[in-house]
Design an enzyme around this catalytic site. Structure first.
Site, PDB file in Angstrom:
ATOM      1  N   GLU A  96       0.741  -1.150  -0.038  1.00 54.07           N
ATOM      2  CA  GLU A  96      -0.060   0.060   0.106  1.00 54.07           C
ATOM      3  C   GLU A  96       0.826   1.339  -0.108  1.00 54.07           C
ATOM      4  OE1 GLU A  96      -2.953   0.168  -0.269  1.00 54.07           O
ATOM      5  OE2 GLU A  96      -4.414  -1.402   0.460  1.00 54.07           O
ATOM      6  N   TYR A 131      -3.492   6.718   5.519  1.00 51.39           N
ATOM      7  CA  TYR A 131      -3.289   6.069   3.903  1.00 51.39           C
ATOM      8  C   TYR A 131      -3.224   5.065   4.840  1.00 51.39           C
ATOM      9  CZ  TYR A 131      -2.413   4.461  -0.885  1.00 51.39           C
ATOM     10  OH  TYR A 131      -2.725   3.713  -1.528  1.00 51.39           O
ATOM     11  N   ASP A 251       8.033   4.882  -5.315  1.00 47.08           N
ATOM     12  CA  ASP A 251       7.610   4.922  -6.358  1.00 47.08           C
ATOM     13  C   ASP A 251       6.854   6.461  -6.864  1.00 47.08           C
ATOM     14  OD1 ASP A 251       5.350   5.880  -5.056  1.00 47.08           O
ATOM     15  OD2 ASP A 251       3.650   4.190  -5.137  1.00 47.08           O
ATOM     16  N   CYS A 252       5.938   6.429  -8.287  1.00 42.88           N
ATOM     17  CA  CYS A 252       6.214   7.501  -8.916  1.00 42.88           C
ATOM     18  C   CYS A 252       6.227   8.956  -7.878  1.00 42.88           C
ATOM     19  CB  CYS A 252       5.304   7.751  -9.797  1.00 42.88           C
ATOM     20  SG  CYS A 252       3.509   6.883  -9.695  1.00 42.88           S
ATOM     21  N   SER A 253       4.376   8.307  -7.563  1.00 43.87           N
ATOM     22  CA  SER A 253       3.638   9.127  -6.216  1.00 43.87           C
ATOM     23  C   SER A 253       4.744   9.769  -5.585  1.00 43.87           C
ATOM     24  CB  SER A 253       2.338   9.370  -6.165  1.00 43.87           C
ATOM     25  OG  SER A 253       2.235   8.017  -5.855  1.00 43.87           O
ATOM     26  N   ASP A 270      -1.182   9.484  -3.611  1.00 42.52           N
ATOM     27  CA  ASP A 270      -0.656   8.695  -4.748  1.00 42.52           C
ATOM     28  C   ASP A 270      -0.889   9.588  -6.206  1.00 42.52           C
ATOM     29  OD1 ASP A 270      -0.694   6.002  -4.024  1.00 42.52           O
ATOM     30  OD2 ASP A 270      -3.275   5.719  -3.756  1.00 42.52           O
ATOM     31  N   HIS A 305       0.500   7.676 -13.334  1.00 41.47           N
ATOM     32  CA  HIS A 305       1.853   7.565 -13.289  1.00 41.47           C
ATOM     33  C   HIS A 305       2.257   9.194 -13.352  1.00 41.47           C
ATOM     34  CE1 HIS A 305       6.043   7.182 -13.761  1.00 41.47           C
ATOM     35  NE2 HIS A 305       5.640   8.626 -14.494  1.00 41.47           N
ATOM     36  N   HIS A 317      11.381  11.889 -12.996  1.00 41.07           N
ATOM     37  CA  HIS A 317      10.134  10.560 -12.577  1.00 41.07           C
ATOM     38  C   HIS A 317      11.271   9.369 -12.005  1.00 41.07           C
ATOM     39  CE1 HIS A 317       9.475   8.871 -16.387  1.00 41.07           C
ATOM     40  NE2 HIS A 317      10.933   9.037 -16.355  1.00 41.07           N
TER      41      HIS A 317
END
Length: 346
Positions: A96, A131, A251-253, A270, A305, A317
């Protein structure tokens, strides 16, 4: 050497309690072991290891994931266990998010030696409190005095990619390597070291060169877009990690969230929620620091993304599990025409 930005009068009482760079340990917290160890539904608890990884369900971690579920964790070993892209890619849909040392969580459910929690400070439409996800209870501690220190004391925020913490009093002993953006209450300083309170009730020290210290309620200076870009560029070459929220992997976010959080700007966790935040920006008006979002070909459907525009047609990124944080020509990278819009977060 950088001198910590502490107002001495504010810290007089705390400094009086500090004898050396590494203070004596005060055992006011409750340590967690292999079972739930006192963590109960409804508790407010704190992350008691460098980085806690939250899973979609309890007890689904593979053997190779064990270094991320222990206390202490060994995230370098976990990363080394996942050099193969397919092995790393398995994490997609099973993790998550992550929470840094000292982060506050709220416990919703207990299942054996796992707790379902929500992480405060990671905004998501999924839960107004924070979250959600499952974490081993051994990585949590219940400590009311730490909560008071968080609310009333200055805070040290890690600005280095990783910062060594000495005098740690939990199961690790010795030294922990704290991730970028970790925040801990300040109880004093001695020479070039800042003394911080720890979730388990102990104290430790970090180098003043590795942190910024802020008074209660104080925020970092308002950044420019270039400032946020410069923060992101520190992590060029860092391997992608699904759900990653630390300098052991983003991760990307998680990457864009942390770049902004370092400057006192909280955005959603996110990419899809980030795409609904801030102010919409036309492509012709892009500035460094703006976030670029990508969905299905034609820019339709759900956002999957996010990258950060850095100027001159380029973005930085964290692309996917086969690669690392990198800079690309964003239009060349977007070969499928998935660009769905841009948002300004300032």
């Amino acid at each position: 050497m950088k001198t910590p930005r502490i107002i001495v009068a504010t810290l007089a009482l705390a400094v009086a309690c500090t004898t050396t760079g590494t203070a004596a340990v005060a055992q006011s917290g409750t340590h967690k072991t292999e079972d739930q160890g006192g963590i109960s539904v409804g508790d407010t608890a704190y992350v008691d290891t460098e980085v806690a990884t939250l899973w979609t369900e309890p007890n689904i971690a593979r053997d190779i994931d064990r270094p991320s579920t222990t206390n202490p964790v060994d995230l370098d070993r976990w990363n080394a266990n996942m050099e193969d892209t397919d092995t790393r890619g398995w994490l997609t849909g099973h993790l998550e998010t992550q929470a840094l040392y000292g982060s506050e969580v709220e416990v919703d459910e207990i299942s054996g030696d796992w707790a379902k929690v929500v992480v405060h400070g990671q905004d998501t439409p999924r839960d107004p409190r924070g979250y959600p996800g499952w974490v081993p209870t051994r990585q949590l501690v219940d400590n009311g005095s730490f909560a008071q220190q968080r609310a009333q004391s200055p805070r040290a925020v890690v600005t280095a990619k990783k910062a060594g913490l000495t005098g740690e009093s939990g199961p690790a002993g010795g030294e922990l390597n704290l991730s970028f953006n970790t925040e801990l209450p300040v109880v004093g300083h001695h020479g070039d070291a800042v003394t911080v309170a720890l979730p388990d009730g102990g104290r430790g020290t970090v180098s003043a060169d590795d942190v910024e210290v802020y008074l209660p309620g104080q925020r970092p200076p308002r950044p420019s877009g270039e400032d946020v870009v410069a923060t992101g560029k520190q992590f060029l070459g860092l391997r992608y990690l699904w759900a990653g929220m630390s300098s052991y992997g983003y991760d990307c976010s998680g990457f864009t969230y942390n770049a902004y959080r370092a400057h006192g700007i909280n955005i959603p966790r996110d990419a899809d929620a980030q795409a609904e935040y801030g102010t919409s920006v036309a492509e012709k008006d892009l500035r460094p620091g703006d976030l670029l979002f990508f969905a299905k070909p034609g820019g339709t459907g759900a956002v999957h993304h996010v990258g950060m525009y850095i100027g001159d047609g380029k973005m930085i990124h964290a692309p996917n599990e086969s690669t690392s944080v990198s800079i690309v020509d964003w239009k060349q990278w977007d070969s499928q025409g998935e660009f769905s819009g841009a948002q300004r977060m300032m």
